[in-house]
Design a protein around this motif. Structure first.
Motif, PDB file in Angstrom:
ATOM      1  N   GLN A 102      38.813  12.826  97.161  1.00  0.00           N
ATOM      2  CA  GLN A 102      37.536  12.316  97.666  1.00  0.00           C
ATOM      3  C   GLN A 102      36.737  13.337  98.477  1.00  0.00           C
ATOM      4  O   GLN A 102      35.528  13.219  98.615  1.00  0.00           O
ATOM      5  CB  GLN A 102      37.786  11.085  98.571  1.00  0.00           C
ATOM      6  CG  GLN A 102      38.242   9.857  97.811  1.00  0.00           C
ATOM      7  CD  GLN A 102      37.208   9.394  96.809  1.00  0.00           C
ATOM      8  OE1 GLN A 102      36.025   9.298  97.109  1.00  0.00           O
ATOM      9  NE2 GLN A 102      37.651   9.130  95.595  1.00  0.00           N
ATOM     10  N   ILE A 103      37.439  14.280  99.049  1.00  0.00           N
ATOM     11  CA  ILE A 103      36.800  15.188 100.005  1.00  0.00           C
ATOM     12  C   ILE A 103      36.642  16.551  99.346  1.00  0.00           C
ATOM     13  O   ILE A 103      37.624  17.130  98.870  1.00  0.00           O
ATOM     14  CB  ILE A 103      37.666  15.298 101.281  1.00  0.00           C
ATOM     15  CG1 ILE A 103      37.749  13.908 101.944  1.00  0.00           C
ATOM     16  CG2 ILE A 103      37.132  16.355 102.225  1.00  0.00           C
ATOM     17  CD1 ILE A 103      38.702  13.854 103.119  1.00  0.00           C
ATOM     18  N   VAL A 104      35.409  17.043  99.297  1.00  0.00           N
ATOM     19  CA  VAL A 104      35.123  18.288  98.576  1.00  0.00           C
ATOM     20  C   VAL A 104      34.872  19.412  99.575  1.00  0.00           C
ATOM     21  O   VAL A 104      33.983  19.308 100.421  1.00  0.00           O
ATOM     22  CB  VAL A 104      33.889  18.126  97.667  1.00  0.00           C
ATOM     23  CG1 VAL A 104      33.604  19.420  96.915  1.00  0.00           C
ATOM     24  CG2 VAL A 104      34.091  16.970  96.692  1.00  0.00           C
ATOM     25  N   MET A 142      37.240   8.613 107.392  1.00  0.00           N
ATOM     26  CA  MET A 142      37.184   7.381 106.592  1.00  0.00           C
ATOM     27  C   MET A 142      38.053   7.442 105.332  1.00  0.00           C
ATOM     28  O   MET A 142      38.433   6.413 104.793  1.00  0.00           O
ATOM     29  CB  MET A 142      35.731   7.022 106.225  1.00  0.00           C
ATOM     30  CG  MET A 142      35.049   8.017 105.307  1.00  0.00           C
ATOM     31  SD  MET A 142      33.341   7.496 104.910  1.00  0.00           S
ATOM     32  CE  MET A 142      33.459   7.386 103.124  1.00  0.00           C
ATOM     33  N   ILE A 143      38.358   8.648 104.879  1.00  0.00           N
ATOM     34  CA  ILE A 143      39.228   8.773 103.699  1.00  0.00           C
ATOM     35  C   ILE A 143      40.681   8.881 104.160  1.00  0.00           C
ATOM     36  O   ILE A 143      41.015   9.777 104.934  1.00  0.00           O
ATOM     37  CB  ILE A 143      38.849  10.030 102.882  1.00  0.00           C
ATOM     38  CG1 ILE A 143      37.367   9.967 102.460  1.00  0.00           C
ATOM     39  CG2 ILE A 143      39.765  10.199 101.675  1.00  0.00           C
ATOM     40  CD1 ILE A 143      37.006   8.784 101.585  1.00  0.00           C
ATOM     41  N   PRO A 144      41.537   7.967 103.713  1.00  0.00           N
ATOM     42  CA  PRO A 144      42.945   8.044 104.116  1.00  0.00           C
ATOM     43  C   PRO A 144      43.553   9.386 103.709  1.00  0.00           C
ATOM     44  O   PRO A 144      43.282   9.879 102.614  1.00  0.00           O
ATOM     45  CB  PRO A 144      43.599   6.896 103.333  1.00  0.00           C
ATOM     46  CG  PRO A 144      42.489   5.987 102.940  1.00  0.00           C
ATOM     47  CD  PRO A 144      41.268   6.859 102.781  1.00  0.00           C
ATOM     48  N   ASN A 145      44.335   9.939 104.607  1.00  0.00           N
ATOM     49  CA  ASN A 145      44.946  11.248 104.388  1.00  0.00           C
ATOM     50  C   ASN A 145      46.438  11.122 104.670  1.00  0.00           C
ATOM     51  O   ASN A 145      46.950  11.660 105.651  1.00  0.00           O
ATOM     52  CB  ASN A 145      44.264  12.263 105.330  1.00  0.00           C
ATOM     53  CG  ASN A 145      44.799  13.674 105.196  1.00  0.00           C
ATOM     54  OD1 ASN A 145      45.625  13.966 104.321  1.00  0.00           O
ATOM     55  ND2 ASN A 145      44.358  14.552 106.071  1.00  0.00           N
ATOM     56  N   PRO A 146      47.140  10.371 103.797  1.00  0.00           N
ATOM     57  CA  PRO A 146      48.532  10.005 104.085  1.00  0.00           C
ATOM     58  C   PRO A 146      49.455  11.223 104.232  1.00  0.00           C
ATOM     59  O   PRO A 146      50.425  11.159 104.989  1.00  0.00           O
ATOM     60  CB  PRO A 146      48.938   9.138 102.886  1.00  0.00           C
ATOM     61  CG  PRO A 146      47.943   9.453 101.814  1.00  0.00           C
ATOM     62  CD  PRO A 146      46.683   9.829 102.504  1.00  0.00           C
TER      63      PRO A 146
END
Lengths: 177, 177
Positions: free
Chosen positions: B167-169, B27-31
């Motif tokens: 956003q991602i830990v 769900m978190i964009p990871n460009p």
């Protein structure tokens, strides 16, 4: 107007052992007595809302009453409040939304929501705006869980993560609305 | 010789939704297509051990077989392996310690332990040396849990925490022995 959760937890998301054990919360030496965001939180909130178990746990610590802010205790069964706390503590009954309304009407807008059941019930109603979770590097294996089943997914935005004493990881999340 | 867990999870420690949903993992964009430690892990391990559900999930992705390292599937009920994977995948039966011995005897010493049940059973036997847990900023509310009840507490040492895409830990822990 916001509701903030600030809790210490194990890697497996317990907030206390099976019999309420909290010893592991202090297992990492904290020689500089870092407050890990506690004072920031306390300056941010107008009042604290907790359940009966948390209230009785704090009373049981046999220390000076630790809160500068007014404490609301959510309980149907609590019968007595120590006289010396009668200006500092109020007992409330009702569902989460009624309680919030009554607290807001008294002028307390930003709240620290504490205690397992209260946090779980607020999450069920999607009433939590911020999660500030501090992870102690232990897997407890059993205990009082932070999270319960929810009727729907709740997306959050990661705000920041800090590591304290090289061992304790604190992540702050804001509810995406 | 070590056993490493590397898992994506929700804030409330689910590794998949109730019906196996994994959509929220992306769900978190990871460009920049960060691999978030996956290649480092793959270079560190000699083989992968997973359960039948994880194996079938990977097969179901309908992609090229993604693993460069040998995969051991722990299953009593798995009947068939695709012919094209017969050199890459072996099915094992037995308890965790027997299986580990047999894998070590084949010369595979550092293992990536994957899949909910396998990880839970390894934790129950205190056979996990490293936890690398990647938290997506969502509270799922229900699903397939990462952790199960354990017979004893397991203390870990925090090694490092990184934040990806803001956003991602990801926190890495080593078992204290």
């Amino acid at each position: 107007m916001k509701n903030i959760v600030f809790l210490g937890k194990s890697i497996d998301n317990y907030i206390a052992g099976k019999n309420g054990e909290l010893d592991w919360l202090d297992m990492i030496p904290n020689p500089d007595q870092l407050d890990m965001g506690y004072n920031t939180l306390m300056n941010e909130v107008d009042a604290i809302l907790m359940g009966k178990t948390s209230f009785e746990t704090v009373l049981g610590f046999d220390i000076e009453w630790p809160y500068q802010k007014h404490v609301f205790v959510l309980s149907r069964s609590l019968k007595n409040i120590p006289v010396k706390l009668q200006d500092k503590v109020s007992v409330l009954q009702g569902n989460e939304k009624e309680i919030l309304k009554s607290i807001h009407n008294k002028g307390y807008l930003n709240l620290y929501i504490d205690g397992g059941k209260v946090v779980q019930n607020f999450l069920k109603q999607d009433l939590i705006d911020e999660l500030r979770l501090t992870t102690i590097p232990i897997v407890l294996g059993e205990g009082i869980p932070l999270f319960d089943v929810l009727p729907k997914r709740l997306e959050f935005e990661h705000v920041k993560t800090e590591v304290f004493c090289n061992q304790i990881v604190q992540s702050c999340y804001k509810r995406k609305r």
